[in-house]
Scaffold this motif. Structure first.
Motif, PDB file in Angstrom:
ATOM      1  N   THR A  14      50.892  67.919  49.595  1.00  0.00           N
ATOM      2  CA  THR A  14      50.851  69.325  49.201  1.00  0.00           C
ATOM      3  C   THR A  14      50.942  70.261  50.394  1.00  0.00           C
ATOM      4  O   THR A  14      50.693  69.868  51.533  1.00  0.00           O
ATOM      5  N   LEU A  20      43.924  74.819  45.200  1.00  0.00           N
ATOM      6  CA  LEU A  20      44.685  73.658  44.735  1.00  0.00           C
ATOM      7  C   LEU A  20      43.758  72.531  44.277  1.00  0.00           C
ATOM      8  O   LEU A  20      44.017  71.891  43.258  1.00  0.00           O
ATOM      9  N   ARG A  23      42.734  73.030  40.706  1.00  0.00           N
ATOM     10  CA  ARG A  23      43.785  72.732  39.733  1.00  0.00           C
ATOM     11  C   ARG A  23      44.015  71.221  39.607  1.00  0.00           C
ATOM     12  O   ARG A  23      44.264  70.722  38.517  1.00  0.00           O
ATOM     13  N   ILE A  24      43.920  70.512  40.727  1.00  0.00           N
ATOM     14  CA  ILE A  24      44.077  69.058  40.694  1.00  0.00           C
ATOM     15  C   ILE A  24      42.942  68.436  39.878  1.00  0.00           C
ATOM     16  O   ILE A  24      43.172  67.609  38.994  1.00  0.00           O
ATOM     17  N   ILE A  27      43.252  68.834  36.061  1.00  0.00           N
ATOM     18  CA  ILE A  27      44.184  67.916  35.396  1.00  0.00           C
ATOM     19  C   ILE A  27      43.445  66.643  34.974  1.00  0.00           C
ATOM     20  O   ILE A  27      43.635  66.142  33.867  1.00  0.00           O
ATOM     21  N   GLN A  68      52.321  65.826  36.037  1.00  0.00           N
ATOM     22  CA  GLN A  68      51.579  67.092  35.979  1.00  0.00           C
ATOM     23  C   GLN A  68      51.358  67.663  37.375  1.00  0.00           C
ATOM     24  O   GLN A  68      51.488  68.868  37.577  1.00  0.00           O
ATOM     25  N   PHE A  69      51.018  66.801  38.325  1.00  0.00           N
ATOM     26  CA  PHE A  69      50.801  67.277  39.689  1.00  0.00           C
ATOM     27  C   PHE A  69      52.071  67.885  40.259  1.00  0.00           C
ATOM     28  O   PHE A  69      52.029  68.915  40.921  1.00  0.00           O
ATOM     29  N   LYS A  71      54.286  69.489  38.869  1.00  0.00           N
ATOM     30  CA  LYS A  71      54.579  70.806  38.298  1.00  0.00           C
ATOM     31  C   LYS A  71      53.834  71.919  39.040  1.00  0.00           C
ATOM     32  O   LYS A  71      54.153  73.089  38.877  1.00  0.00           O
ATOM     33  N   GLN A  72      52.832  71.545  39.846  1.00  0.00           N
ATOM     34  CA  GLN A  72      52.097  72.532  40.642  1.00  0.00           C
ATOM     35  C   GLN A  72      53.015  73.014  41.766  1.00  0.00           C
ATOM     36  O   GLN A  72      53.655  72.211  42.432  1.00  0.00           O
ATOM     37  N   GLU A  74      52.517  74.101  44.749  1.00  0.00           N
ATOM     38  CA  GLU A  74      52.232  73.657  46.116  1.00  0.00           C
ATOM     39  C   GLU A  74      52.405  72.162  46.319  1.00  0.00           C
ATOM     40  O   GLU A  74      52.326  71.675  47.430  1.00  0.00           O
ATOM     41  N   VAL A  75      52.595  71.401  45.237  1.00  0.00           N
ATOM     42  CA  VAL A  75      52.725  69.946  45.357  1.00  0.00           C
ATOM     43  C   VAL A  75      54.169  69.592  45.704  1.00  0.00           C
ATOM     44  O   VAL A  75      55.104  69.980  45.018  1.00  0.00           O
TER      45      VAL A  75
END
Length: 179
Positions: A14, A20, A23-24, A27, A68-69, A71-72, A74-75
């Motif tokens: 990331t 962040l 958000r991680i 999930i 899913q990660f 789609k973030q 910053e990932v």
């Protein structure tokens, strides 16, 4: 057929942005998945961090989570690996009364047999450091617990893959793009 739950290591590369981690973890929370350990540090590329997260889930769950990660914003990339695909270790520290070091000869044998390392010694306490597999750390904890542990802390897993990861070229390109 029910898929087998396995211990998997998820690696997330990331940018280093505030919020962040929340958000991680959200999930995992939404899917009712418990995080066994989480470590974050700088990766092999300047400006790119790497999360190493250990979870007990099925591979199909891991594929969905990795998606899913990614789609973030910053990932950069996310991966999952089985234990046999990685080289991994954990670290821990024990704080124990110093008197035991001199009064209980068995403690010295435990330290030697476990390949633990004495970090510091003073009149009140000594501190042991041990790196290794989780079962080695748990075994040392059981052995020392008999004598009394003043403090104990274990760090999360750190891991590298046995096979070369194509992430290095991708991170290099990311780094060049941002400089």
């Amino acid at each position: 057929m029910n898929e087998e739950i396995k211990t998997l290591t998820i690696s997330i590369y990331t940018e280093n942005n505030i919020g962040l981690l929340n958000r991680i973890s959200a999930i995992f929370q939404r899917r009712h998945i418990n995080i066994e350990s989480l470590t974050t540090s700088q990766s092999e590329i300047d400006g790119v961090n790497r999360f190493v997260i250990v979870v007990n889930i099925t591979e199909s769950q891991a594929k969905k989570i990795v998606g899913q990660f990614e789609k973030q914003v910053e990932v950069i990339r996310a991966y999952y690996h089985k234990d046999e695909e990685t080289i991994y270790t954990e670290s821990c520290m024990f704080k124990i009364k110093s008197a035991l070091l001199f009064e209980e000869p068995q403690i010295q044998n435990i330290i030697k047999d476990s390949n633990a390392r004495i970090v510091t010694v003073n009149k009140e306490f000594f501190v042991l450091e041990k790196s290794g597999r989780r079962n080695e750390i748990e075994s040392l904890h059981r052995d020392l617990n008999v004598f009394g542990i003043m403090q104990f802390v274990r760090a999360g897993r750190i891991a590298v893959t046995k096979d070369e990861m194509k992430i290095t070229e991708m991170l290099q390109a990311f780094n060049n793009h941002n400089n």
